[in-house]
Design a protein around this motif. Structure first.
Motif, PDB file in Angstrom:
ATOM      1  N   LYS A 170      -7.450   8.123  13.864  1.00 13.15           N
ATOM      2  CA  LYS A 170      -6.964   9.461  13.509  1.00 13.15           C
ATOM      3  C   LYS A 170      -5.448   9.554  13.611  1.00 13.15           C
ATOM      4  N   VAL A 171      -4.888   8.923  14.615  1.00 13.82           N
ATOM      5  CA  VAL A 171      -3.427   8.961  14.775  1.00 13.82           C
ATOM      6  C   VAL A 171      -2.748   8.250  13.613  1.00 13.82           C
ATOM      7  N   LEU A 172      -3.256   7.090  13.239  1.00 13.49           N
ATOM      8  CA  LEU A 172      -2.656   6.343  12.136  1.00 13.49           C
ATOM      9  C   LEU A 172      -2.837   7.063  10.799  1.00 13.49           C
ATOM     10  N   GLU A 173      -4.009   7.670  10.586  1.00 20.62           N
ATOM     11  CA  GLU A 173      -4.226   8.427   9.351  1.00 20.62           C
ATOM     12  C   GLU A 173      -3.256   9.592   9.248  1.00 20.62           C
ATOM     13  N   THR A 174      -3.038  10.277  10.368  1.00 21.29           N
ATOM     14  CA  THR A 174      -2.100  11.397  10.379  1.00 21.29           C
ATOM     15  C   THR A 174      -0.680  10.938  10.089  1.00 21.29           C
ATOM     16  N   ALA A 175      -0.295   9.815  10.655  1.00 25.08           N
ATOM     17  CA  ALA A 175       1.051   9.299  10.426  1.00 25.08           C
ATOM     18  C   ALA A 175       1.250   8.916   8.969  1.00 25.08           C
ATOM     19  N   LEU A 176       0.247   8.300   8.343  1.00 24.57           N
ATOM     20  CA  LEU A 176       0.370   7.871   6.947  1.00 24.57           C
ATOM     21  C   LEU A 176       0.350   9.045   5.977  1.00 24.57           C
ATOM     22  N   ARG A 177      -0.239  10.192   6.390  1.00 25.03           N
ATOM     23  CA  ARG A 177      -0.242  11.368   5.532  1.00 25.03           C
ATOM     24  C   ARG A 177       1.121  12.065   5.507  1.00 25.03           C
ATOM     25  N   ALA A 178       1.980  11.721   6.463  1.00 25.21           N
ATOM     26  CA  ALA A 178       3.328  12.297   6.501  1.00 25.21           C
ATOM     27  C   ALA A 178       4.364  11.181   6.555  1.00 25.21           C
ATOM     28  N   PRO A 179       4.450  10.372   5.493  1.00 25.14           N
ATOM     29  CA  PRO A 179       5.380   9.224   5.524  1.00 25.14           C
ATOM     30  C   PRO A 179       6.839   9.634   5.589  1.00 25.14           C
ATOM     31  N   GLY A 180       7.141  10.900   5.218  1.00 20.99           N
ATOM     32  CA  GLY A 180       8.525  11.342   5.287  1.00 20.99           C
ATOM     33  C   GLY A 180       9.039  11.457   6.708  1.00 20.99           C
ATOM     34  N   GLN A 181       8.143  11.691   7.645  1.00 18.55           N
ATOM     35  CA  GLN A 181       8.547  11.768   9.052  1.00 18.55           C
ATOM     36  C   GLN A 181       8.291  10.390   9.666  1.00 18.55           C
ATOM     37  N   LYS A 182       9.316   9.589   9.729  1.00 18.04           N
ATOM     38  CA  LYS A 182       9.154   8.199  10.143  1.00 18.04           C
ATOM     39  C   LYS A 182       8.678   8.070  11.587  1.00 18.04           C
ATOM     40  N   ILE A 183       9.155   8.940  12.454  1.00 18.27           N
ATOM     41  CA  ILE A 183       8.788   8.857  13.869  1.00 18.27           C
ATOM     42  C   ILE A 183       8.149  10.169  14.293  1.00 18.27           C
ATOM     43  N   VAL A 191      -2.760  12.375  27.273  1.00 18.78           N
ATOM     44  CA  VAL A 191      -2.534  11.411  26.203  1.00 18.78           C
ATOM     45  C   VAL A 191      -1.114  11.572  25.675  1.00 18.78           C
ATOM     46  N   ALA A 192      -0.461  10.451  25.416  1.00 19.02           N
ATOM     47  CA  ALA A 192       0.869  10.448  24.797  1.00 19.02           C
ATOM     48  C   ALA A 192       0.844   9.483  23.613  1.00 19.02           C
ATOM     49  N   VAL A 193       1.431   9.919  22.488  1.00 19.03           N
ATOM     50  CA  VAL A 193       1.374   9.136  21.257  1.00 19.03           C
ATOM     51  C   VAL A 193       2.760   9.063  20.636  1.00 19.03           C
ATOM     52  N   GLU A 194       3.105   7.881  20.132  1.00 22.99           N
ATOM     53  CA  GLU A 194       4.281   7.726  19.272  1.00 22.99           C
ATOM     54  C   GLU A 194       3.877   6.868  18.086  1.00 22.99           C
ATOM     55  N   THR A 195       4.230   7.352  16.897  1.00 23.74           N
ATOM     56  CA  THR A 195       3.941   6.613  15.668  1.00 23.74           C
ATOM     57  C   THR A 195       5.243   6.359  14.920  1.00 23.74           C
ATOM     58  N   ARG A 196       5.224   5.322  14.115  1.00 23.13           N
ATOM     59  CA  ARG A 196       6.376   4.990  13.275  1.00 23.13           C
ATOM     60  C   ARG A 196       5.854   4.525  11.928  1.00 23.13           C
ATOM     61  N   VAL A 197       6.433   5.079  10.866  1.00 17.54           N
ATOM     62  CA  VAL A 197       6.034   4.740   9.501  1.00 17.54           C
ATOM     63  C   VAL A 197       7.127   3.889   8.865  1.00 17.54           C
ATOM     64  N   VAL A 198       6.715   2.810   8.223  1.00 13.18           N
ATOM     65  CA  VAL A 198       7.627   1.931   7.500  1.00 13.18           C
ATOM     66  C   VAL A 198       7.298   2.061   6.018  1.00 13.18           C
ATOM     67  N   SER A 199       8.216   2.657   5.254  1.00 11.50           N
ATOM     68  CA  SER A 199       7.964   2.936   3.836  1.00 11.50           C
ATOM     69  C   SER A 199       8.434   1.822   2.926  1.00 11.50           C
ATOM     70  N   ASP A 200       9.313   0.968   3.412  1.00  8.40           N
ATOM     71  CA  ASP A 200       9.825  -0.121   2.579  1.00  8.40           C
ATOM     72  C   ASP A 200       9.685  -1.431   3.333  1.00  8.40           C
ATOM     73  N   ASN A 201      10.079  -2.487   2.704  1.00  4.81           N
ATOM     74  CA  ASN A 201      10.024  -3.788   3.356  1.00  4.81           C
ATOM     75  C   ASN A 201      11.023  -3.846   4.502  1.00  4.81           C
ATOM     76  N   CYS A 202      10.801  -4.786   5.409  1.00  6.75           N
ATOM     77  CA  CYS A 202      11.687  -4.922   6.563  1.00  6.75           C
ATOM     78  C   CYS A 202      13.081  -5.322   6.077  1.00  6.75           C
ATOM     79  N   SER A 203      14.090  -4.605   6.554  1.00  6.69           N
ATOM     80  CA  SER A 203      15.457  -4.868   6.123  1.00  6.69           C
ATOM     81  C   SER A 203      15.985  -6.181   6.673  1.00  6.69           C
ATOM     82  N   GLU A 204      15.505  -6.554   7.859  1.00  6.09           N
ATOM     83  CA  GLU A 204      15.919  -7.807   8.474  1.00  6.09           C
ATOM     84  C   GLU A 204      14.686  -8.610   8.843  1.00  6.09           C
ATOM     85  N   GLU A 205      14.851  -9.933   8.796  1.00  6.20           N
ATOM     86  CA  GLU A 205      13.706 -10.806   9.055  1.00  6.20           C
ATOM     87  C   GLU A 205      13.176 -10.631  10.465  1.00  6.20           C
ATOM     88  N   ARG A 206      14.088 -10.448  11.434  1.00  6.22           N
ATOM     89  CA  ARG A 206      13.684 -10.343  12.835  1.00  6.22           C
ATOM     90  C   ARG A 206      13.701  -8.902  13.333  1.00  6.22           C
TER      91      ARG A 206
END
Length: 639
Positions: A170-183, A191-206
């Motif tokens: 449920k947490v991941l589904e909610t995060a993906l429904r709001a990709p504009g809010q990255k964090i 319970v404590a939750v933090e999510t992060r959405v990545v909309s593009d490819n990784c800018s750096e390899e590491r």
């Protein structure tokens, strides 16, 4: 009042001048963000620490660097719906997006000043309240003691597994429904939750992301979040459960033992990625837990994950490795994503006082025997040859390795010293096995050239080959291992190689290869000797001596080498027995070398008898001379 004398005045003036120079020197050389103390030393200002870690210093090139109070081991806790922000020389707390202080201020100093409240704003995405609602719905379920106490242990495990999976989904589904809010970051008392959405490819390899909930954190690489997706957003979630550890306690550990009680020393946390729920990682994820009980023993703590099974689930250690323990936090690495925690044993599961005593006594005996063996190889001319030289180098390597093991294996602090000790042990034990390999090669070449009267070619080859190979090959292996993964030298409990990421095979791989090659050498030598025994009647004694030496060397490889296999096989019901066999045999390696190559050698025993006879005669002669010197006049008078 009398004036001081001229010498005394000069002394006082010189002393004051020296003090002025001392005061002037260090204070003028204090680094940026540093200040002078007592006109003699420098110290870093509050919020900074010296590069060497010393509080007071005089070194002119010392620097003062910022302390990040928001990261372990400090990790300032700002309270609910707030997070710590580090600034140069200090820190402050701020409400997370969607929350604000009642006073209208932007920041505050500690959790006691936290008045962060949910605000309604057109700028706040709809996903944020939805995520908060998910957290609140699970809060009542997790705190319902009656609900958890009604079922059996298997039912509790099954229910907990289902809840953990539902929260992650449920947490991941909610995060993906709001990709504009990255964090997104929400929490309540449970319970404590933090999510992060990545909309593009990784800018750096590491590139890596750090997610922080309450006093726990996770570092995951970007490449493991997107999982090779070229299009569409990906999300990672990190969840902390404040009270779930009371339900999924240490009794759910798969190897729980009533004789060795355990307790959970952290909150339960979960880590997951979406839309592909792939639990495997290309690089290990780093988890930092706040200890529920301060100052746990690093030798008693270990990392576990919640393994879901048909029977419900249990805590397991597979793929989880302890990296660091201090008074406030425990750091773990994991090769997969799941729910994690830290378990601590009241008495260490890995320690046995009897094994410690056996190790100390056995290594003490081995050190004495190795010294005697080395002296014998050096001083006994009757046995000095190429083979004896190989035995000598083997004895020296084992002597240094055992001595270092006995005196420094537990010196886990500082970490750099522990890593150096682990690297030295890695090198010395590999060198010992390499010299055993050279012994096998020498015996094979000797047996193959028995028909040749002049053995100088074999001796010349070994003289040219032994030192570059015996000490150079292990150095190359250790150098490659240290360059590739230097952080895997030294564990929280011992200064040895870590088991995670297969790093231990940097030692076991060469050892197993050497054992197999030597066994091939020795079997080939026995076959050659059997073949030549019937055709070389004049060399029967030489062949028999070579055969005996080969049998001794074979036994040496089996005893010195195969004991490490016993160390690897210490699993299952027979683990305790194998542990005792490994400790006894491994700690008596020096005694075995002295027994086989010295006490069982007829030439060495003959030399020992000669030395003993010389010492006895010398002692008797000395006593007679001493007696005669004391009674000389009386004896002459009586004559």
């Amino acid at each position: 009042m009398s004036l001081p004398s001229v010498p005394g005045l000069c002394f006082l003036l010189s002393l004051s001048g020296a003090e002025a120079q001392v005061a002037k020197g260090p204070c003028n050389r204090c680094p940026l963000h540093g200040s002078c103390v007592n006109s003699t030393h420098c110290t870093c200002n509050p919020g900074f620490i010296s590069g060497s870690g010393k509080q007071f210093f005089t070194y002119p090139l010392e620097i003062c660097k910022d302390i990040d109070e928001c990261k372990p081991p400090i990790s300032i806790y700002c309270g609910l719906n707030a997070e710590c922000k580090n600034v140069e020389g200090s820190f402050h707390c701020r409400c997370i997006p969607g929350y604000a202080l009642l006073s209208g201020d932007v920041q505050f100093n500690n959790s006691n000043e936290n008045t962060c409240q949910n605000i309604t704003s057109s700028k706040t995405p709809n996903g944020h309240p939805e995520l908060q609602q998910i957290v609140n719905n699970f809060e009542s379920l997790l705190t319902n003691q009656t609900f958890w106490g009604a079922g059996s242990k298997q039912e509790v495990a099954s229910t907990a597994s289902s809840i953990l999976q539902n929260v992650e989904s449920k947490v991941l589904e909610t995060a993906l429904r709001a990709p504009g809010q990255k964090i997104q970051k929400v929490q309540n008392s449970t319970v404590a939750v933090e999510t992060r959405v990545v909309s593009d490819n990784c800018s750096e390899e590491r590139e890596a992301f750090r997610l922080h909930t309450q006093m726990n954190s996770m570092v995951i690489h970007c490449i493991d979040v997107i999982q090779g997706r070229a299009q569409g957003p990906s999300a990672v979630a990190f969840v902390s459960y404040a009270s779930l550890g009371n339900v999924l306690n240490a009794t759910f550990f798969e190897k729980a033992d009533e004789k060795d009680p355990l307790y959970l020393n952290s909150q339960v946390v979960s880590a997951a990625v979406a839309p592909r729920r792939n639990s495997s990682l290309s690089q290990s994820v780093t988890l930092t837990f706040q200890n529920l009980k301060m100052k746990p023993s690093s030798r008693k703590a270990f990392c576990v994950y919640w393994k879901i099974t048909e029977a419900g689930g249990h805590w397991s250690r597979d793929g989880c490795f302890l990296t660091q323990v201090n008074q406030s936090h425990t750091v773990c690495n994991s090769t997969h994503l799941s729910s994690f925690a830290v378990l601590v044993a009241f008495t260490s599961q890995d320690e046995d006082p009897v094994l410690d005593i056996i190790t100390c006594v056995g290594l003490g005996v081995s050190l004495l025997c190795l010294v005697l063996a080395a002296l014998t190889f050096l001083l006994c001319r009757a046995i000095q040859n190429t083979s004896t030289s190989l035995h000598l180098q083997l004895s020296l390597c084992l002597l240094l390795a055992h001595l270092l093991f006995l005196t420094a294996i537990d010196r886990t602090q500082p970490k750099v010293l522990c890593a150096v000790i682990a690297g030295a042990l890695h090198y010395l034990y590999l060198a010992a096995f390499t010299w055993m390999l050279l012994e096998g090669l020498f015996l094979f070449l000797t047996a193959r050239n028995l028909t040749v009267v002049n053995y100088s070619s074999v001796n010349k080859l070994m003289k040219w080959l032994r030192f570059p190979v015996g000490y150079g090959a292990p150095a190359v292996i250790v150098a490659i291992s240290a360059a590739a993964r230097p952080h895997l030298y030294g564990t929280p409990a011992r200064c040895w190689l870590r088991l995670d990421q297969g790093f231990i095979w940097g030692f076991l791989g060469p050892v197993c290869a050497i054992i197999l090659v030597n066994l091939v050498f020795f079997l080939s030598v026995l076959w050659l000797l059997r073949k030549k025994l019937s055709s070389l009647n004049s060399e029967v004694s030489t062949i028999q001596n070579t055969r005996m030496l080969t049998l001794k060397a074979t036994a040496q490889v089996l005893i010195l080498g195969c004991t490490w296999c016993l160390g690897v096989l210490q699993v299952g019901p027979a683990g305790q027995v194998l542990a005792y066999l490994f400790t006894i045999i491994n700690s008596l390696q020096g005694f075995f070398i002295f027994l086989v190559y010295c006490l069982l050698s007829q030439q060495v025993r003959k030399q020992y008898r000669k030395w003993f006879s010389d010492v006895t005669k010398s002692k008797s002669k000395s006593e007679i001379q001493t007696l005669s010197s004391r009674l000389g006049p009386d004896l002459k008078l009586s004559e």
